[in-house]
Design a protein around this motif. Structure first.
Motif, PDB file in Angstrom:
ATOM      1  N   UNK A   1       7.837  14.946   9.528  1.00  0.00           N
ATOM      2  CA  UNK A   1       6.985  16.187   9.964  1.00  0.00           C
ATOM      3  C   UNK A   1       7.624  17.390  10.899  1.00  0.00           C
ATOM      4  N   UNK A   2       7.375  18.742  10.535  1.00  0.00           N
ATOM      5  CA  UNK A   2       7.976  19.755  11.226  1.00  0.00           C
ATOM      6  C   UNK A   2       7.438  20.123  12.584  1.00  0.00           C
ATOM      7  N   UNK A   3       6.127  19.519  12.821  1.00  0.00           N
ATOM      8  CA  UNK A   3       5.298  19.878  13.895  1.00  0.00           C
ATOM      9  C   UNK A   3       4.269  19.054  14.354  1.00  0.00           C
ATOM     10  N   UNK A   4       3.675  19.015  15.508  1.00  0.00           N
ATOM     11  CA  UNK A   4       2.892  18.052  15.748  1.00  0.00           C
ATOM     12  C   UNK A   4       1.385  17.915  14.926  1.00  0.00           C
TER      13      UNK A   4
ATOM     14  N   UNK B   1       0.931  -1.017  -0.035  1.00  0.00           N
ATOM     15  CA  UNK B   1      -0.185   0.035  -0.205  1.00  0.00           C
ATOM     16  C   UNK B   1       1.189   1.283  -0.050  1.00  0.00           C
ATOM     17  N   UNK B   2       1.514   1.611  -1.112  1.00  0.00           N
ATOM     18  CA  UNK B   2       2.151   2.779  -1.209  1.00  0.00           C
ATOM     19  C   UNK B   2       1.864   4.080  -0.541  1.00  0.00           C
ATOM     20  N   UNK B   3       0.397   4.445  -0.643  1.00  0.00           N
ATOM     21  CA  UNK B   3      -0.037   5.442  -0.039  1.00  0.00           C
ATOM     22  C   UNK B   3       0.054   5.608   1.312  1.00  0.00           C
ATOM     23  N   UNK B   4      -0.101   4.359   2.026  1.00  0.00           N
ATOM     24  CA  UNK B   4       0.336   4.412   3.746  1.00  0.00           C
ATOM     25  C   UNK B   4       1.517   4.721   3.873  1.00  0.00           C
ATOM     26  N   UNK B   5       2.519   4.014   3.175  1.00  0.00           N
ATOM     27  CA  UNK B   5       4.190   4.467   3.386  1.00  0.00           C
ATOM     28  C   UNK B   5       4.394   5.624   3.053  1.00  0.00           C
ATOM     29  N   UNK B   6       3.369   6.518   2.013  1.00  0.00           N
ATOM     30  CA  UNK B   6       3.986   7.958   1.888  1.00  0.00           C
ATOM     31  C   UNK B   6       3.828   8.696   2.930  1.00  0.00           C
ATOM     32  N   UNK B   7       2.510   8.360   3.607  1.00  0.00           N
ATOM     33  CA  UNK B   7       2.147   9.226   4.970  1.00  0.00           C
ATOM     34  C   UNK B   7       2.828   8.950   5.985  1.00  0.00           C
ATOM     35  N   UNK B   8       3.419   7.469   6.095  1.00  0.00           N
ATOM     36  CA  UNK B   8       4.401   7.124   7.329  1.00  0.00           C
ATOM     37  C   UNK B   8       5.713   8.028   7.087  1.00  0.00           C
ATOM     38  N   UNK B   9       6.174   7.924   5.952  1.00  0.00           N
ATOM     39  CA  UNK B   9       7.393   8.883   5.760  1.00  0.00           C
ATOM     40  C   UNK B   9       7.283  10.371   5.939  1.00  0.00           C
TER      41      UNK B   9
END
Length: 531
Positions: free
Chosen positions: A475-478, A462-470
């Motif tokens: 992530x610069x902030x909470x 599921x590449x889309x999940x991996x992209x959001x994991x990355x």
């Protein structure tokens, strides 16, 4: 596969070593019934909780995690970060030795990180950013990165499987997809290999050369690990009634997971305490095999989500009784992250419709009505067995042809590693549980990942999940991190790497003459003593 306070004060614990030495021989032995047998003692190749629990006795970590989920130096005296976060230099504490008498060196740490990093989801992310790891002296090693990795210490201190345990270089150099056959660490207890009887018993003896952290208070896996028992014996007792009788008779001291039907009984015994030590709970999942029909079709996986009533599963697992301080041990409305974690979201929860009729219609539309399912079941784990029986009934009512394959947990773990088709010994799905802390954030969450052949058994791509994991890692902030995990859950309910089946709190039971049991996951044996 965590938590927190002591059941006894620090002053009492500090007085313990002299007291423990004076106890009669039998009283210096802690007898414990774990939740499962352990057929494989390799903490990197075996992701089952039981392998991790064993490993925390034998091995130590570079950093421990306290009850506030903060990394604390454990084997490491300290570290420095230079060059904009691209160079980390670690210095080991003096006097650390493995159980075979050899000193713990920087090269042992490097080899352990490398082997762990091939198997663990968090470790894989770290290793993707490592340019090189070098030993600068016996006690100093450095990690040079090609991209900053600010979560380095969280990776080193994680208590979710697989944890980073430091082993001698000779063992860490074993191929990470081949099991090591001996357990040699530098932790507070030594594994007595020649007394290990798979399916029956394991034994550990106190490591007289262990060097605890010199100051601080024990807190989950951080701080001083003081071994007050000369010997710890694990008794494998699959039959819950036998384990309950042994605890009531004083033949064992601690039963890790009393079953729902029996913990009210043992709680009535004035000599037994029933307590919740894992306050993050246990999250149930159904893991489909994405490589084989019918679950290689996301529409079929979504049909299962439609049918699931999480409370049905949790009632079967833990019943309707509670314990002091927590009258209801069941929770529903569970998504893809632990409900009390900063990653939790309500996005997609409306997909859990609890409707078998609608699920049947979806299954029919997907062309999978009557499809064969090979469902794996671990009968020696009451929680998994209960969930699997509920699931098998649900799948049959949906319209699947269910072939229920029952075995012990060790056999299930071995079989689920197979990528063969069904006709060659493959499988369609299994039910299991993760500690809430395993689903705390994307770094520790192995079962949500979608990186194909390298993923946890089930192997979703599921590449889309991996992209959001990355995106979460960078992530610069909470707020950005929260946006990434919300998107991960939205995608997960659409692609269904697994189906969440609810959450429950598992009581543990122990004789009241034990004190000092730490809150947290895994079960922790240091600081515990008999009064």
């Amino acid at each position: 596969m965590f938590r927190r306070d002591l059941l006894a004060g620090a002053a009492l614990a500090a007085a313990l070593p002299r007291f423990a030495i004076a106890q009669p021989a039998r009283e210096r032995v802690l007898r414990y019934v774990p939740h499962a047998n352990i057929p494989n003692i390799d903490p990197f190749t075996n992701t089952a909780f039981i392998a991790r629990d064993h490993a925390f006795l034998v091995y130590d970590q570079l950093y421990g995690m306290d009850e506030q989920f903060r990394p604390q130096p454990q084997m490491v005296q300290g570290h420095v970060v230079e060059n904009g976060g691209l160079l980390w230099r670690f210095t080991l504490r003096e006097g650390l030795r493995f159980h075979d008498g050899t000193p713990v060196r920087g090269r042992d740490c490097i080899a352990s990180i490398r082997r762990w990093g091939r198997r663990d989801a968090f470790g894989q992310e770290l290793m993707a950013r490592v340019a090189e790891m070098t030993e600068e002296s016996d006690r100093v090693f450095a990690i040079r990165l090609n991209r900053p990795f600010p979560k380095m210490l969280e990776a080193f201190s994680k208590v979710t499987t697989s944890c980073l345990f430091v082993m001698p270089e000779r063992l860490a150099n074993v191929d990470p997809f081949t099991n090591i056959s001996e357990a040699v660490g530098s932790g507070p207890y030594r594994f007595v290999q020649n007394e290990w009887v798979p399916g029956s018993s394991l034994a550990y003896v106190r490591n007289p050369d262990y060097v605890p952290v010199p100051n601080g208070t024990p807190s989950m896996t951080a701080g001083p690990k003081v071994a007050h028992f000369e010997r710890i014996e694990w008794r494998i007792i699959p039959d819950a009634s036998t384990a309950a009788a042994a605890l009531q008779a004083g033949e064992i001291d601690w039963w890790e997971q009393p079953t729902a039907d029996l913990f009210p009984l043992v709680a009535r015994n004035r000599n037994i305490a029933v307590d919740i030590i894992n306050n993050t709970g246990l999250i149930g999942i159904f893991r489909p095999n994405h490589l084989t029909a019918p679950f290689n079709n996301p529409a079929v996986r979504r049909a299962v989500v439609t049918a699931v009533n999480q409370m049905d599963f949790m009632t079967a697992v833990i019943g309707t009784s509670g314990v002091e301080g927590r009258p209801n041990l069941r929770r529903e409305g569970i998504g893809y992250f632990a409900p009390e974690s900063p990653s939790a979201s309500t996005v997609g929860l409306d997909r859990l419709k609890k409707s078998v009729d609608q699920a049947r219609a979806e299954l029919q539309a997907a062309g999978a009505m009557g499809a064969r399912l090979v469902l794996l079941n671990a009968t020696d784990l009451s929680s998994i067995n209960a969930a699997t029986l509920v699931g098998a009934d649900l799948f049959r009512r949906m319209g699947f042809n269910v072939d229920l394959v029952s075995a012990d947990w060790g056999t299930v773990v071995q079989r689920r590693a197979s990528k063969n088709p069904l006709e060659q010994g493959g499988w369609s799905g299994f039910f299991t549980f993760w500690s809430g802390v395993d689903h705390w954030n994307p770094a520790s969450h192995a079962s949500i990942r979608g990186h194909g052949d390298a993923a946890w058994p089930g192997w979703p791509s599921i590449p889309a999940i991996e992209a959001q994991r990355n995106a979460w890692f960078d992530a610069p902030d909470d707020a950005a991190a929260r946006a990434a995990t919300t998107d991960m859950q939205r995608i997960a309910f659409d692609e269904v790497p697994y189906v969440p089946t609810g959450m429950y709190y598992q009581p543990t039971a122990y004789r009241r003459n034990l004190t000092g049991i730490l809150k947290g996951q895994p079960p922790l044996f240091w600081n515990v003593r008999r009064v």
